[in-house]
Structure formats: C-alpha cells, structure tokens
Design an enzyme around this catalytic site. Structure first.
Site, short mmCIF file in Angstrom:
data_model
loop_
_atom_site.label_atom_id
_atom_site.label_comp_id
_atom_site.label_asym_id
_atom_site.label_seq_id
_atom_site.Cartn_x
_atom_site.Cartn_y
_atom_site.Cartn_z
N ASP A 157 -2.41 -7.24 -1.72
CA ASP A 157 -2.53 -7.13 -3.17
C ASP A 157 -3.64 -6.16 -3.55
OD1 ASP A 157 -0.63 -9.04 -3.02
OD2 ASP A 157 -1.79 -10.64 -3.96
N ASP B 186 3.97 -9.65 7.30
CA ASP B 186 2.62 -9.10 7.48
C ASP B 186 1.87 -9.81 8.60
OD1 ASP B 186 2.62 -11.40 5.87
OD2 ASP B 186 0.87 -10.79 4.71
N ALA C 103 2.24 -15.41 -12.02
CA ALA C 103 3.58 -14.85 -11.86
C ALA C 103 3.75 -14.17 -10.49
CB ALA C 103 3.88 -13.85 -12.97
#
Length: 393
Positions: free
Chosen positions: A175, A38, A125
């Site tokens: 995200d 990215d 996680a």
C-alpha cells in the site's frame, strides 16, 4: 472539495498568517491483479488512484503541532518535543507515527505546523486511506523541513514501519509503496520482498476503473489468512523435497507445478498452491498484455484471477461474487475481480466509459436486490503518487 475551498476552511480554522499554506496530495491505491501471492514470493500489480488525501500545512511561530481533518471530529495538539510520547488510539497516531520514524532517520521536526487533512478515500474500503495519510505526512514534513531529494522507496518503508510499530497494525509494504511511487497511467509491478519494481504502462483510453465497495463487514480475514499461509508453507515444504532450491511457491511455473502437484496429498493444500503459481503467472501475463496495450486480454486475466480466488484459494464471499457476476453482465466490462484480502471489501472492474452510468445503476440495483446491502462505486483513472500541488485544482 477543491483546494480553494480547503484553503478557506484552513484559514477559518487557523486564521491568517504571513506564512504560505502549502498543499500536498497522496493517492489511494488498488491492486489490479496478484492477490495472496506477496507472502509466497510473487508479484503484485497495484496502481495509484486519482483520488486520495490532501494536506494543507503551514509553518507556525511556536513549536506546536496542530492536527485536524475535515473527515474526523478528533483533533490533536502536541509539541515538537513530545512527538511519540503518547498514543491516542485516534487517527492522529498515523501522522505522529511517521514523525517518530522520520526523527529516527535524523529528519527532525524542528518547527511547529498547522495541518488540515481532507480524505476522499472511504475508510475501511480497502483503498489504503491509512497508507495515503502516512506517506502524505512523511513527504510534506520532509519538504517543509527543507529536504529537497525525497527518497520515495525509503518513505514507503518508514510509513509501513510507523503503521507496524507505532499504530500497531501489521500491514505489508504494497500500500505505502504504491502511494509513494505511483505514476499517472502506470501500474507498478512489485516484488514485495526485494522491493524490485517496474512501472508498467496502463493506458486505459476509453476505459475506466470502477471500484465497487460491497459494504460487507470483513469477517474471518485474520484466521483465514493464517490458515492459507500455513497451507502454502506446507505445500512448499512438500515440494522442496523434490526441488531443494525452491524458496517460494511463486518461483514455480504452472507447467512445473502440474508435474509435481501429486506430491501434495491434501487436496485443499494443493488448491492453495495452484492458485499461487497460476496467479503469479497471470500477473506476468498481465504485464505483457498492458505493454502491448491489450486491455481485452488484461480483462480476461482479471476474470480468471477472481475465479481462482473464489474456487481455489476460497477467500471470496457471496457479496463479492454477486458484485463480480453483475459487473461481468455489463457489455462494456472487460474484466472484474475481488481485490484485497477477501471476505468482503472491494471489487475492481475495467469498464468502457460509455457503460459507466449503466454499470453503476444496474450493478448497484442487482447487488442490493440479491444481497440486501447497498454497494458504493468509485469511478476513477490511475493517478500520480505523492506530490506537492503547486496550484489550486
């Protein structure tokens, strides 16, 4: 916990009232392929997951904001007039930071509300519990305050800004973007710099995604990230001498890189650049495979991505490698790779539904035997982006 149970918990906590309890949901996310490119002008291919964070919210008769979670003992109470005046260092900074950004955009939190959050995403996680919480809060408040046409791209940006500036975590946009703009049975091809994006069909049919959490505490991530970024900048500067119009490594095709690679004298720097160029090509090949409903090829590209992250970019670790190796031994596994920054965290595998039970049992046992750590596994499909749940599920 289903919505009916959560509604009961909400009433136990906040009591009955004449106002409606509204229910909103935002997913977690996983990056299917496209790692560490990215910041090199490459594409990522995240997808929203079926599980995520649920928010029950109800209007109050005063200006108090009461924030509680089924997952955390800490609860926050503030007044609409004092939004953003204090950081607590607690989980409530995430939703409060979003309220600060909304107010900056002219969307005032004019009423008091009771909030009850329930998260199904394990913290730490690497499945974006914080982005889910942020996007969910921004969407719900806008809905409660009467905004009818919510811009989900803008919502992703303000959620990222809240995390960067109010919480103080320097995250990228992927995200929040995937959580806000996900679509069932679709991945998102995203160019993080320009936010140019396309929804790509991800019809997994009889295959399931299995997220494997190594439960290895991440070390080295920040220093390794800075070092890799610096090496990529070094490679770009060298190649720009030959190609002055080159702005990002990922603009190169693998065959162009092959002809230019000898200009990069440092072998490690050359390896980092090769990963970037080839990983970006893998993302684009993955999109083509998915558009042709060719999951076999997609799985092979996942495997190749892991090898590159392990051998060329060197951001994997023993635990990730063991989990991927064991995943690839299961006959119904089409592909497996590390996902995220590396040095711990999660793997993602595409596995036939008939082999899911065997996968969880055998990979779990072999992983524990080889590493001494117990892995956690989450079986899921690709879900919707943030939305209001109109009926209990």
């Amino acid at each position: 916990m289903n919505v009916t149970d959560l509604q009961q918990k909400f009433i136990e906590k906040y009591g009955e009232s004449g106002a409606d309890i509204r229910v909103f949901h935002a997913p977690g996310r996983v990056n299917l392929i496209g790692e560490h490119i990215d910041y090199n002008g490459g594409y990522v291919l995240p997808a929203a997951l079926e599980f995520g964070t649920t928010l029950l919210i109800r209007e109050r008769t005063d200006n108090q904001l009461q924030l509680a979670s089924t997952n955390m003992s800490y609860e926050g109470t503030l007044d609409t007039a004092s939004i953003g005046q204090e950081r607590t260092g607690e989980w409530t900074d995430y939703p409060v930071g979003v309220m600060v950004e909304l107010q900056g955009k002219g969307i005032k939190v004019k009423k008091g509300y009771d909030f009850l959050y329930h998260g199904e995403i394990p913290n730490g996680a690497g499945l974006s519990s914080s982005a889910s919480l942020e996007v969910l809060t921004g969407y719900a408040i806008q809905s409660m305050e009467g905004v009818t046409d919510i811009d989900t791209v803008e919502l992703a940006l303000l959620s990222q800004k809240a995390e960067n500036e109010f919480v103080g975590v320097n995250c990228g946009i992927m995200d929040q973007f995937a959580v806000a703009n996900g679509a069932k049975d679709h991945a998102i091809l995203l160019m993080c710099d320009t936010l140019e994006y396309e929804k790509v069909p991800f019809r997994t049919g009889a295959y399931k995604l299995i997220i494997g959490n190594t439960n290895k505490r991440r070390g080295l991530v920040d220093s390794a990230y800075n070092e890799r970024r610096s090496q990529c900048e070094q490679a770009l500067a060298t190649l720009k001498e030959q190609l002055p119009a080159l702005n990002y490594l990922a603009q190169l095709k693998p065959e162009q890189f092959d002809t230019l690679q000898d200009q990069i004298k440092d072998e490690k720097v050359r390896q980092r650049a090769r990963h970037v160029v080839e990983e970006n090509a893998r993302v684009l090949a993955s999109v083509e495979a998915l558009q042709n409903n060719d999951l076999q090829t997609f799985g092979q590209l996942m495997n190749a991505s892991h090898e590159s992250l392990r051998d060329l970019y060197e951001v994997s670790c023993d635990e990730l490698d063991v989990m991927v190796e064991e995943a690839q031994r299961i006959p119904g596994t089409l592909g497996a790779r590390m996902t995220g920054a590396g040095f711990g965290g999660c793997t993602v595998s595409l596995v036939h539904e008939n082999d899911v039970e065997r996968f969880v049992s055998e990979v779990g046992a072999a992983y524990e035997a080889r590493t001494g750590l117990k892995g956690d596994f989450y079986v899921c499909g690709v879900g919707e982006g943030v939305n209001e749940l109109k009926e209990a599920k």
